[in-house]
Design a protein around this motif. Sequence first.
Motif, mmCIF file in Angstrom:
data_model
loop_
_atom_site.group_PDB
_atom_site.id
_atom_site.type_symbol
_atom_site.label_atom_id
_atom_site.label_comp_id
_atom_site.label_asym_id
_atom_site.label_seq_id
_atom_site.Cartn_x
_atom_site.Cartn_y
_atom_site.Cartn_z
ATOM 1 N N GLU A 28 -6.600 54.909 69.627
ATOM 2 C CA GLU A 28 -6.401 55.704 70.946
ATOM 3 C C GLU A 28 -5.435 56.904 70.515
ATOM 4 N N GLN A 29 -4.431 56.596 69.483
ATOM 5 C CA GLN A 29 -3.494 57.440 69.091
ATOM 6 C C GLN A 29 -4.304 58.569 68.324
ATOM 7 N N LYS A 30 -5.318 57.890 67.267
ATOM 8 C CA LYS A 30 -5.737 58.964 66.371
ATOM 9 C C LYS A 30 -6.747 59.996 67.141
ATOM 10 N N THR B 226 -3.453 49.914 68.809
ATOM 11 C CA THR B 226 -3.420 51.275 69.611
ATOM 12 C C THR B 226 -3.810 52.631 68.510
ATOM 13 N N TYR B 227 -3.993 52.104 67.353
ATOM 14 C CA TYR B 227 -4.555 53.253 66.562
ATOM 15 C C TYR B 227 -5.480 54.022 66.773
#
Length: 158
Positions: free
Chosen positions: A82-84, A79-80
């Motif tokens: 998308e979070q970024k 999910t990194y």
Amino acid sequence: MRFLLFLRLFLLFICAPIFAEESTPYKQIIATKINQLELQQKTPETVKQLAAYQAAQNQLEKIKDFNQATRRYEELTETYPEQKSAIKEQIDNFSATEFPEFSDWGHDQLTLEIAGQDTKNLSQKGFIPNNEATSKMQHGLVVFYFLFPTNEQPTITV
């Protein structure tokens, strides 16, 4: 006999990480074996077996904790992006307050602007009452001075 016990425990340690989700039967088997050994007479052999089974039980708990941490890490790495991008979008959408260009203003205009901002800040913080409250206070002062006249000329300022 000891060799077979240690061989079984060794295989359990080797296979447990591979079949981590299926380790529940191993936990139950080890727990029942520990209970059986605790009920037996305390001989050096049973004490060693009990210690080995308890070590195996502790290792299964550590393996479970490690697998949970691994899943959380995998989820984070998945999910990194998308979070970024969400954080980057929030930063891009952030807009600071834009101020007018003051260099072209004269002294009087700057003084009026500062006074206006001060009044606005004070009224927002509750130091200056709003218009309705001001008019009620003025009306109360007029009534007070009418009922209790003084020799001085009252000045009504709020």
